[in-house]
Design an enzyme around this catalytic site. Sequence first.
Site, mmCIF file in Angstrom:
data_model
loop_
_atom_site.group_PDB
_atom_site.id
_atom_site.type_symbol
_atom_site.label_atom_id
_atom_site.label_comp_id
_atom_site.label_asym_id
_atom_site.label_seq_id
_atom_site.Cartn_x
_atom_site.Cartn_y
_atom_site.Cartn_z
ATOM 1 N N GLU A 54 0.805 -1.241 0.000
ATOM 2 C CA GLU A 54 0.000 0.000 0.000
ATOM 3 C C GLU A 54 0.830 1.281 0.000
ATOM 4 O O GLU A 54 0.299 2.348 -0.265
ATOM 5 C CB GLU A 54 -0.962 0.011 1.196
ATOM 6 C CG GLU A 54 -0.267 0.195 2.535
ATOM 7 C CD GLU A 54 -1.150 0.873 3.584
ATOM 8 O OE1 GLU A 54 -2.315 1.146 3.320
ATOM 9 O OE2 GLU A 54 -0.622 1.141 4.680
ATOM 10 N N ASN A 55 2.141 1.180 0.314
ATOM 11 C CA ASN A 55 2.971 2.394 0.409
ATOM 12 C C ASN A 55 4.063 2.473 -0.659
ATOM 13 O O ASN A 55 5.017 3.244 -0.507
ATOM 14 C CB ASN A 55 3.633 2.476 1.791
ATOM 15 C CG ASN A 55 2.648 2.415 2.929
ATOM 16 O OD1 ASN A 55 2.521 1.397 3.600
ATOM 17 N ND2 ASN A 55 1.930 3.490 3.154
ATOM 18 N N HIS A 83 -4.299 2.954 2.342
ATOM 19 C CA HIS A 83 -3.648 3.843 1.365
ATOM 20 C C HIS A 83 -3.817 3.397 -0.084
ATOM 21 O O HIS A 83 -3.370 4.085 -0.991
ATOM 22 C CB HIS A 83 -2.159 3.986 1.679
ATOM 23 C CG HIS A 83 -1.891 4.859 2.868
ATOM 24 N ND1 HIS A 83 -2.345 6.160 2.952
ATOM 25 C CD2 HIS A 83 -1.221 4.628 4.026
ATOM 26 C CE1 HIS A 83 -1.982 6.682 4.112
ATOM 27 N NE2 HIS A 83 -1.300 5.763 4.788
ATOM 28 N N HIS A 167 -5.100 -5.491 8.096
ATOM 29 C CA HIS A 167 -4.504 -4.160 8.058
ATOM 30 C C HIS A 167 -5.215 -3.293 9.097
ATOM 31 O O HIS A 167 -6.321 -2.803 8.866
ATOM 32 C CB HIS A 167 -4.673 -3.597 6.641
ATOM 33 C CG HIS A 167 -3.781 -2.451 6.364
ATOM 34 N ND1 HIS A 167 -2.439 -2.612 6.089
ATOM 35 C CD2 HIS A 167 -4.015 -1.116 6.343
ATOM 36 C CE1 HIS A 167 -1.904 -1.422 5.886
ATOM 37 N NE2 HIS A 167 -2.825 -0.508 6.048
ATOM 38 N N HIS A 192 0.113 -2.367 8.737
ATOM 39 C CA HIS A 192 -0.333 -0.953 8.841
ATOM 40 C C HIS A 192 0.467 -0.107 9.826
ATOM 41 O O HIS A 192 0.703 1.054 9.551
ATOM 42 C CB HIS A 192 -1.831 -0.847 9.161
ATOM 43 C CG HIS A 192 -2.312 0.560 9.394
ATOM 44 N ND1 HIS A 192 -2.428 1.476 8.377
ATOM 45 C CD2 HIS A 192 -2.699 1.220 10.539
ATOM 46 C CE1 HIS A 192 -2.889 2.631 8.879
ATOM 47 N NE2 HIS A 192 -3.034 2.497 10.179
ATOM 48 N N HIS A 194 3.617 -0.438 10.643
ATOM 49 C CA HIS A 194 5.002 -0.379 10.155
ATOM 50 C C HIS A 194 6.022 -0.658 11.259
ATOM 51 O O HIS A 194 7.219 -0.471 11.042
ATOM 52 C CB HIS A 194 5.331 0.968 9.493
ATOM 53 C CG HIS A 194 4.476 1.298 8.314
ATOM 54 N ND1 HIS A 194 4.706 2.395 7.504
ATOM 55 C CD2 HIS A 194 3.390 0.696 7.783
ATOM 56 C CE1 HIS A 194 3.796 2.449 6.547
ATOM 57 N NE2 HIS A 194 2.975 1.426 6.703
HETATM 58 FE FE FE2 Z 1 1.322 1.003 5.438
HETATM 59 FE FE FE2 Z 2 -2.137 1.469 6.245
#
Ligand code: FE2
Ligand code: FE2
Length: 276
Positions: A54-55, A83, A167, A192, A194
Amino acid sequence: MYTVIVYHYNGIMKIVHAAMIGDVIGEPGLIALEENLPRIVQENSIDFTVANGENIADGFGMTEAGLQRMLACGVDAVTSGNHVWEKREFWPALGGNYPLLRPANYYGDSPGRGWISIEKAGISWAVINVQGREFMTPIDCPFRCCDSIIETFDATAPLHVIIVDFHAESSREKEALGYYLDGRAALFAGTHTHVQTADERILPKGTAYITDLGMTGISNSVIGMDIKICLERTRTQVPYHMEPAACQQKNDAAVQGIIAEIDADTGKAISVRRIN
Ligand SMILES: [Fe+2]
Ligand SMILES: [Fe+2]
């Protein structure tokens, strides 16, 4: 792919290995994945790899080019999270033929899909992506969503191994859903935040569990992002645009996640360990 067949007293036990990799953050995360994942897969005889993407687009959202890079270096299924919607031009890819997921508990007509099944190494792998509701957007219930997906599997072809990426922000919600799916999922991992948690374990009914996989990107950072910007943003509460942290020196980046050993006959995990 290398698969270990272990003979034991009541038949043949087929042991397979799966890896789950935490959120890949921007270009440094993609480079870390490309430089390390093929070796991790080879050294640990990994049969199937799931990673959260997602990043990958500069820390926020996804690009098709980045997705293709994740798949090219050995990821079998790419999960995502809140995201995933960030880059509107990426939305068509969600409905394409990629092994790509968005959280399943976004309302039914939302672009993309929330679960997938893939045949690999003689095994039917099912990957489910769901998102939490505590301290996040109040989307559909992740518990009921997982129930209805797994009921679909039971009604159609039996799947050997179920992998869940949850997530979510709340550790309580993550542990609760982990126990709710204990014995049904082979692997259950949170994403999510991290930040990798040190609580990986096998739950009582055989699910390999971790509250958060961590991330793939620059270690010397604030959740993979530039320290200076994050510090100013947090200190002042002005929403300065965050950017992925840049690589300062060699070995600055980490690939974080878990590797689990699974009995493919029962769909339950035998062992789990963290990678960092
Ligand atoms: Fe993330
Ligand atoms: Fe996230």
